[in-house]
Design an enzyme around this catalytic site. Structure first.
Site, PDB file in Angstrom:
ATOM      1  N   LYS A  11       1.114   1.673 -10.170  1.00 59.28           N
ATOM      2  CA  LYS A  11       1.298   1.886  -8.735  1.00 59.28           C
ATOM      3  C   LYS A  11       1.713   3.335  -8.433  1.00 59.28           C
ATOM      4  O   LYS A  11       2.078   4.089  -9.343  1.00 59.28           O
ATOM      5  CB  LYS A  11       2.322   0.876  -8.221  1.00 59.28           C
ATOM      6  CG  LYS A  11       1.859  -0.594  -8.364  1.00 59.28           C
ATOM      7  CD  LYS A  11       2.924  -1.547  -7.813  1.00 59.28           C
ATOM      8  CE  LYS A  11       2.466  -2.990  -7.861  1.00 59.28           C
ATOM      9  NZ  LYS A  11       3.499  -3.894  -7.250  1.00 59.28           N
ATOM     10  N   TYR A  51      -3.538  -7.409  -0.689  1.00 61.38           N
ATOM     11  CA  TYR A  51      -2.263  -8.136  -0.577  1.00 61.38           C
ATOM     12  C   TYR A  51      -2.256  -9.099   0.608  1.00 61.38           C
ATOM     13  O   TYR A  51      -1.189  -9.441   1.110  1.00 61.38           O
ATOM     14  CB  TYR A  51      -1.109  -7.143  -0.478  1.00 61.38           C
ATOM     15  CG  TYR A  51      -0.747  -6.493  -1.801  1.00 61.38           C
ATOM     16  CD1 TYR A  51      -0.168  -7.240  -2.831  1.00 61.38           C
ATOM     17  CD2 TYR A  51      -0.970  -5.139  -2.032  1.00 61.38           C
ATOM     18  CE1 TYR A  51       0.177  -6.659  -4.047  1.00 61.38           C
ATOM     19  CE2 TYR A  51      -0.630  -4.547  -3.249  1.00 61.38           C
ATOM     20  CZ  TYR A  51      -0.050  -5.313  -4.253  1.00 61.38           C
ATOM     21  OH  TYR A  51       0.295  -4.739  -5.448  1.00 61.38           O
ATOM     22  N   ASN A 114       7.800  -1.172  -7.897  1.00 59.12           N
ATOM     23  CA  ASN A 114       8.016  -1.754  -9.224  1.00 59.12           C
ATOM     24  C   ASN A 114       6.946  -1.374 -10.254  1.00 59.12           C
ATOM     25  O   ASN A 114       6.686  -2.112 -11.195  1.00 59.12           O
ATOM     26  CB  ASN A 114       8.194  -3.275  -9.115  1.00 59.12           C
ATOM     27  CG  ASN A 114       7.015  -3.958  -8.478  1.00 59.12           C
ATOM     28  OD1 ASN A 114       6.008  -3.321  -8.172  1.00 59.12           O
ATOM     29  ND2 ASN A 114       7.119  -5.258  -8.293  1.00 59.12           N
ATOM     30  N   HIS A 117       1.295  -3.585 -11.338  1.00 52.62           N
ATOM     31  CA  HIS A 117       0.795  -4.888 -10.880  1.00 52.62           C
ATOM     32  C   HIS A 117       0.189  -5.632 -12.056  1.00 52.62           C
ATOM     33  O   HIS A 117      -0.423  -5.025 -12.937  1.00 52.62           O
ATOM     34  CB  HIS A 117      -0.305  -4.690  -9.818  1.00 52.62           C
ATOM     35  CG  HIS A 117      -1.034  -5.955  -9.472  1.00 52.62           C
ATOM     36  ND1 HIS A 117      -0.540  -6.875  -8.581  1.00 52.62           N
ATOM     37  CD2 HIS A 117      -2.213  -6.473  -9.945  1.00 52.62           C
ATOM     38  CE1 HIS A 117      -1.391  -7.908  -8.504  1.00 52.62           C
ATOM     39  NE2 HIS A 117      -2.403  -7.679  -9.311  1.00 52.62           N
ATOM     40  N   GLU A 128      -9.457  -9.710  -8.316  1.00 54.00           N
ATOM     41  CA  GLU A 128      -8.859  -8.375  -8.204  1.00 54.00           C
ATOM     42  C   GLU A 128      -9.655  -7.332  -8.993  1.00 54.00           C
ATOM     43  O   GLU A 128      -9.817  -6.188  -8.549  1.00 54.00           O
ATOM     44  CB  GLU A 128      -7.403  -8.419  -8.670  1.00 54.00           C
ATOM     45  CG  GLU A 128      -6.527  -9.234  -7.727  1.00 54.00           C
ATOM     46  CD  GLU A 128      -5.146  -9.542  -8.265  1.00 54.00           C
ATOM     47  OE1 GLU A 128      -4.384 -10.219  -7.544  1.00 54.00           O
ATOM     48  OE2 GLU A 128      -4.810  -9.129  -9.397  1.00 54.00           O
TER      49      GLU A 128
END
Ligand code: IDP
Ligand code: MG
Length: 139
Positions: A11, A51, A114, A117, A128
């Site tokens: 990310k 998302y 975080n 993913h 995805e």
């Protein structure tokens, strides 16, 4: 039946902090083979679509802003039991709850930012992966 592929994104926070190499090293050391990989940046529409399951959550706007603010590394990974083993490797969503040695424990700053993913099911791994890669880019 479990398939052997999962999908990941390093990310924007992980890329900004220069952690691409260290995180890919952990992924390789854990036995995952990189099937497809690219540096890219999600548009607002990309992030809202990716998302969409979280669109009613209070953090949705924050999540879209975060995920679009800079480049990510998107990759399809292969390993036996890939989805479950990769979720174990990255650790809990909140790094405060993540096990020692996991990628989120090592590199994530907060439950929002975080670092990485990991798909949560074989079905989502396929969806995805297809979202980010066309068939021609994979082998
Ligand atoms: P996961 O990435 O571990 O599967 P999800 O619950 O699916 O976690 O949430 C998707 C992403 O949304 C998280 O990885 C994180 O970036 C963000 N997120 C989840 N919960 C929160 C929160 O409470 N505040 C802010 N961002 C959150
Ligand atoms: Mg999730």
């Amino acid at each position: 039946m479990a398939t052997n592929r999962t999908f990941t994104m390093l990310k924007p926070d992980a890329v900004e902090k220069g952690h691409i190499g260290a995180i890919l090293e952990k992924i390789s050391a854990a036995g995952f083979r990189i099937v497809a990989m690219k540096l890219t940046q999600m548009t607002q529409n990309d992030a809202e679509t990716f998302y969409a399951i979280h669109k009613e959550r209070p953090f949705f706007g924050e999540l879209v802003t975060y995920m679009t603010r800079g480049p990510i590394v998107a990759a399809i990974l292969e390993k036996e039991n890939a989805v479950e083993d990769f979720r174990t490797l990255i650790g809990a969503t909140n790094p405060a709850d993540a096990a020692e040695g996991t990628i989120r424990k090592l590199y994530a700053a907060s439950i929002g930012e975080n670092a990485v993913h990991g798909s949560d099911s074989d079905q989502n791994a396929a969806i995805e992966g297809a979202f980010h890669f066309s068939g021609r880019e994979m082998f």
